[in-house]
Design an enzyme around this catalytic site. Structure first.
Site, PDB file in Angstrom:
ATOM      1  N   THR A 179      38.878  43.973  34.983  1.00 52.51           N
ATOM      2  CA  THR A 179      39.211  44.749  36.182  1.00 52.51           C
ATOM      3  C   THR A 179      39.963  43.844  37.164  1.00 52.51           C
ATOM      4  O   THR A 179      40.142  42.646  36.922  1.00 52.51           O
ATOM      5  CB  THR A 179      37.937  45.289  36.843  1.00 52.51           C
ATOM      6  OG1 THR A 179      37.049  44.187  37.110  1.00 52.51           O
ATOM      7  CG2 THR A 179      37.238  46.303  35.942  1.00 52.51           C
ATOM      8  N   TYR A 180      40.378  44.422  38.300  1.00 46.86           N
ATOM      9  CA  TYR A 180      41.196  43.690  39.274  1.00 46.86           C
ATOM     10  C   TYR A 180      40.499  42.414  39.722  1.00 46.86           C
ATOM     11  O   TYR A 180      39.300  42.423  40.031  1.00 46.86           O
ATOM     12  CB  TYR A 180      41.485  44.578  40.478  1.00 46.86           C
ATOM     13  CG  TYR A 180      42.543  44.031  41.389  1.00 46.86           C
ATOM     14  CD1 TYR A 180      43.810  43.717  40.912  1.00 46.86           C
ATOM     15  CD2 TYR A 180      42.282  43.821  42.743  1.00 46.86           C
ATOM     16  CE1 TYR A 180      44.788  43.210  41.750  1.00 46.86           C
ATOM     17  CE2 TYR A 180      43.251  43.326  43.601  1.00 46.86           C
ATOM     18  CZ  TYR A 180      44.504  43.023  43.087  1.00 46.86           C
ATOM     19  OH  TYR A 180      45.472  42.519  43.930  1.00 46.86           O
ATOM     20  N   MET A 181      41.287  41.323  39.727  1.00 46.73           N
ATOM     21  CA  MET A 181      40.655  40.009  39.900  1.00 46.73           C
ATOM     22  C   MET A 181      40.675  39.488  41.345  1.00 46.73           C
ATOM     23  O   MET A 181      40.210  38.386  41.601  1.00 46.73           O
ATOM     24  CB  MET A 181      41.319  38.968  38.991  1.00 46.73           C
ATOM     25  CG  MET A 181      42.755  38.656  39.302  1.00 46.73           C
ATOM     26  SD  MET A 181      43.845  39.974  38.824  1.00 46.73           S
ATOM     27  CE  MET A 181      45.221  39.628  39.878  1.00 46.73           C
TER      28      MET A 181
END
Length: 615
Positions: free
Chosen positions: A106-108
């Site tokens: 997922t978005y880091m």
């Protein structure tokens, strides 16, 4: 860095002992519950231990639990990747970006520790399948960081069924494995431990020896993942399992040792611990941690480097076979690995900003501005008013500092030159830190010398500064020509007649001898082109170039077609290659004359001039 400089280390004696017990051949290790300040106190204690009886005073067993860490945020991922793999924060973000773009995680860039309901459901199913139902404990975490926005969920694999990834390089595989383990562990049961503490009484003293141990009763999340500790934090090692002892049982002293220990200075930041500090202070956002640290390194305000350990003498006093022995050993300490150090220019810029813009440099300012930006984003504040409230007084402050503050170079008086009696200063110059011999106000021009990379303005001594003025050094003659060692803008070099040769980084220009200089001069690469073939009564030559053989004629170079052997080339072959070579296109430059500008009519009224601060 200022805290480290101001820190004064003190020493104490830590006393440990080995005891013989009946139930095992392995000695029981224990530590005294008191530390001594003076050597005399240690000797007095050890003398009292000779002939004393050592009895098990108490055996305490208590259960303990260890809970897993929450899933990764940007900050904690950067910290853990640094501790486990030695990754810089920029490398961690680069690899995480690749994993995100490939659809693996997922978005880091997030400050949230929450997992979605779907992710928790998938984690539960995966834990049951891989480890069994008793390992499952679904948790919902709450963030503790200052000013967290929690716009995205925590960093996790998009598919928890993928324990590993097959594509990507080794860095990507390692980081994905770390993220998968942390995510799964966060939804697993606590580890159950049993901690044992044994107190040993000394018949002749009021102090006690203490030993502690722990065993894992149920591994829980530890089956998958354990958090790394910071390298600068001292952790008392516990014995994995202690022997079965009962209260009132006697044990025999084998040996006791008192070793001098020193208090540790505050640890320097590495990239990961600096990110943690920024997060704790509420400075920045997940998207700005890595760029902030990269920027101050690129501008050379700080450097990341290793530094060799220092040495100090440590006293050891031992009791063995009823005999007290004293000895000293040399101990390494203060080794630094991948730590961040402020440079001289960084220190001077920082001091200037703190002195002139204290309100802006204040930690709370950045955190408060972040909160105001959040309110703007939520529609609760007008951005023009927020920026206006900041910019108007700030602009006034900048103009005032530009007009009234003095130029600073961090100048420091080191001492007086014993030969000339002139002052020697350390300061920042046009090309970096340097030392100056003499005054700029005197008729006689001062001498300047660049400081070495491992020297600092606030630390360089008079003796070290005097060595810098030894340049240029005449180290002798070679073939009746002087060999001069000097420092240039691009580093140290040897001047030999009209030839300049760079000195390799492995050599110290202040210590290099004539023999080493001659070797460097001899091995200097020749700039002359190697002639492979010439032809009688012709200027055509075949030369060896950087990219292979070529033909030279009338100052122009011609490429030799692939497959042609140099030894077989004739004059006719070369002429034909030159004739068939593609002609270079030449473009004629045309210039257009600009129309003359109309001159504006002069105003009769006086114009007010204002001083503009340089950006």
């Amino acid at each position: 860095e200022n805290e480290i400089k101001d820190f004064v280390s003190t020493s104490q004696f830590k006393v440990t002992a080995e005891f013989k017990v009946k139930t095992t051949t392995k000695p029981l290790l224990a530590t005294l519950n008191k530390r001594f300040d003076k050597k005399e106190e240690v000797i007095e204690f050890l003398k009292a231990c000779i002939g004393a009886t050592f009895t098990i005073k108490s055996v305490e067993k208590r259960p303990a639990k260890q809970s897993p860490a929450p899933p990764f945020t940007t900050s904690t991922l950067q910290q853990e990747a640094s501790r486990k793999f030695g990754y810089s924060v920029s490398k961690t973000m680069m690899v995480a970006q690749q994993l995100y773009e490939a659809g693996y995680i997922t978005y880091m860039r997030t400050d949230s520790v929450n997992l979605s309901k779907d992710a928790q459901t998938f984690a539960e199913a995966e834990i049951k399948k891989s480890f069994g139902e008793k390992y499952v404990k679904i948790r919902t975490y709450k963030t503790k960081s200052k000013g967290a926005q929690e716009a995205h969920e925590a960093i996790r694999p998009t598919n928890l069924g993928n324990h590993k990834i097959e594509t990507g390089d080794a860095s990507a595989k390692r980081l994905y494995d770390l993220i998968w383990k942390r995510t799964i562990a966060s939804q697993m049961a606590d580890a159950e431990l049993e901690k044992t503490t044994i107190n040993i009484d000394i018949s002749s003293r009021k102090e006690n020896y203490i030993t502690q141990g722990e065993i894992i009763v149920f591994d829980g999340f530890l089956k998958v993942y354990s958090v790394s500790a910071d390298e600068d934090i001292e952790i008392e090692e516990l014995a994995s399992q202690l022997p079965d002892l009962k209260e009132g049982e006697n044990v025999d002293l084998i040996t006791s040792k008192a070793q001098q220990t020193y208090t540790q200075k505050p640890p320097r930041y590495n990239e990961a611990s600096l990110v943690k500090k920024l997060e704790d202070l509420g400075i920045g956002r997940p998207s700005t941690y890595a760029p902030t640290i990269s920027t101050i390194q690129k501008r050379e305000y700080i450097v990341k480097e290793d530094r060799a350990p220092l040495q100090r003498t440590v006293q050891i006093i031992s009791l063995l076979n009823n005999q007290i022995e004293e000895k000293t050993i040399e101990e390494n300490y203060s080794a630094e690995k991948s730590k961040l150090f402020p440079t001289d220019i960084g220190t001077i810029v920082n001091n200037f900003l703190v002195e002139n813009f204290r309100d802006i440099i204040d930690y709370n300012f950045t955190a408060d501005i972040e909160k105001e930006f959040d309110e703007v984003a939520e529609g609760n504040k007008n951005w023009r008013k927020v920026i206006g409230a900041f910019y108007k007084p700030f602009h006034k402050e900048v103009v005032d500092v530009a007009e009234n503050s003095e130029k600073t170079s961090g100048e420091r008086l080191i001492g007086v030159d014993p030969k000339t009696g002139n002052n020697i200063y350390a300061k920042i110059g046009r090309f970096g830190p340097m030392v100056q011999l003499g005054e700029t106000s005197n008729e006689e021009k001062p001498k300047f010398a660049s400081m070495r990379k491992d020297q600092r303005i606030d630390e360089i001594t008079l003796e070290e500064a005097l060595v810098l003025f030894e340049m240029p050094r005449n180290v002798g003659t070679y073939d009746d020509v002087e060999v001069i060692v000097n420092l240039g803008r691009f580093g140290p070099y040897i001047k030999y007649g009209t030839t300049n040769v760079s000195i390799p980084k492995t050599e110290d220009p202040y210590k290099i001898e004539l023999a080493a200089c001659i070797e460097i001069i001899k091995n200097k690469p020749s700039k002359e082109k190697k002639v492979l073939k010439t032809f009688p009564d012709s200027e055509i030559e075949v030369l060896e170039g950087m990219y292979g053989p070529y033909i030279k004629s009338n100052g122009a170079n011609y490429k030799i077609p692939k497959g042609r052997k140099i030894e077989d080339l004739t004059f006719e072959d070369c002429t034909k290659i030159i004739e068939e070579a593609p002609k270079k296109k030449t473009t004629k430059r045309t210039t257009t004359k600009a129309a003359p500008k109309k001159t504006a009519a002069k105003k009769t009224s006086a114009t007010k001039t204002t001083k503009v601060a340089k950006k």
